[in-house]
Design a protein around this motif. Sequence first.
Motif, mmCIF file in Angstrom:
data_model
loop_
_atom_site.group_PDB
_atom_site.id
_atom_site.type_symbol
_atom_site.label_atom_id
_atom_site.label_comp_id
_atom_site.label_asym_id
_atom_site.label_seq_id
_atom_site.Cartn_x
_atom_site.Cartn_y
_atom_site.Cartn_z
ATOM 1 N N ASP A 53 0.834 -1.209 0.000
ATOM 2 C CA ASP A 53 0.000 0.000 0.000
ATOM 3 C C ASP A 53 0.868 1.260 0.000
ATOM 4 N N TYR A 54 1.852 1.241 0.877
ATOM 5 C CA TYR A 54 2.741 2.396 1.042
ATOM 6 C C TYR A 54 3.466 2.695 -0.271
ATOM 7 N N LEU A 55 4.011 1.648 -0.887
ATOM 8 C CA LEU A 55 4.798 1.819 -2.111
ATOM 9 C C LEU A 55 3.911 2.170 -3.300
ATOM 10 N N GLY A 57 1.196 3.841 -3.232
ATOM 11 C CA GLY A 57 0.878 5.257 -3.068
ATOM 12 C C GLY A 57 1.961 6.132 -3.665
ATOM 13 N N LEU A 58 3.211 5.774 -3.383
ATOM 14 C CA LEU A 58 4.332 6.550 -3.919
ATOM 15 C C LEU A 58 4.403 6.451 -5.443
ATOM 16 N N ILE A 61 1.662 8.636 -7.062
ATOM 17 C CA ILE A 61 1.928 10.078 -6.996
ATOM 18 C C ILE A 61 3.078 10.455 -7.931
ATOM 19 N N ALA A 108 7.036 2.295 7.956
ATOM 20 C CA ALA A 108 5.591 2.336 7.699
ATOM 21 C C ALA A 108 4.930 1.056 8.216
ATOM 22 N N HIS B 8 2.938 11.839 1.495
ATOM 23 C CA HIS B 8 2.551 10.423 1.576
ATOM 24 C C HIS B 8 3.589 9.609 2.357
ATOM 25 N N GLY B 12 2.768 7.936 6.322
ATOM 26 C CA GLY B 12 2.798 6.504 6.605
ATOM 27 C C GLY B 12 3.627 6.128 7.819
#
Lengths: 191, 80
Positions: A53-55, A57-58, A61, A108, B8, B12
């Motif tokens: 999820d974290y990656l 998102g990056l 963007i 994260a 972002h 996190g």
Amino acid sequence: MTSDESVTEEVEVDVVEEDVQEDVESTDDKPKKQSKSEKRFEQLEREGDIAADYLEGLLDIADLDGDIDMDVEADRAMVAIVGADNLDQLVGDNGKTLDALQELTRLAVTQQTGERSRLMLDVAGYRAGRRELLTEMGQEACRRAKEEGTSVSLSPMTPYERKIVHDAVADAGLKSESEGSEPNRYVVVVP
Amino acid sequence: MLDAALEHLIRGIVDNPEDVEVNTRNNRGRGNTLDVIVNPDDMGRVIGRQGRTANALRTVIKAVSPNGSIGVNFLDVDER
């Protein structure tokens, strides 16, 4: 008779194992009865999900293409960003950017699980290729150490990279140790 | 894009994601700087031991920046 006791124990163990899949649908953190290794596996899978999820998102963007692969290997969550040509910028010189991104991804994960993560991140097969190279370097150092009968020092590496070299040396039947202090710690192969 | 990416990445890893704010400041032809505001309780988290986390954030943001010239500045409470 004492043998009765052991029989009873075995039966109990079986019951515990049967209950394991009970709440497969639930996202609840507290499954009722699970074997330790299955619990650990689920925990590592969850680490992978949070990391993905974290990656993602990056990537969204930054408008970077790339798919995320997840796996559990050697008691670690393994997460890889793969599939696009423009990912080299996320690797950086000597994997510097990759290491930074891995560090942030671990944070994260820890933020959500409350536990330290040893998650490994790879981008565009960089670590996989590096692992091959390091194994070859370890083998080459072993050849030289044997031929010349002297210790062979390698260039400074991260702990993870040194581990790969140590493993390659051990597989070749030689011994190795680490010398120097971080971040300039390096492997020495002993004949 | 870079401010959103940094926001972002920081959201996190902190306890108070809703308090994270990133503003772009133009340095008149000398590239841009991202000013980061986080909840004071999260400051240690964002900086990390020996600035490790702050440096990791800088490294990743530079990597996704089109020309690689972007500064990241973490604002203390009294600098706001």
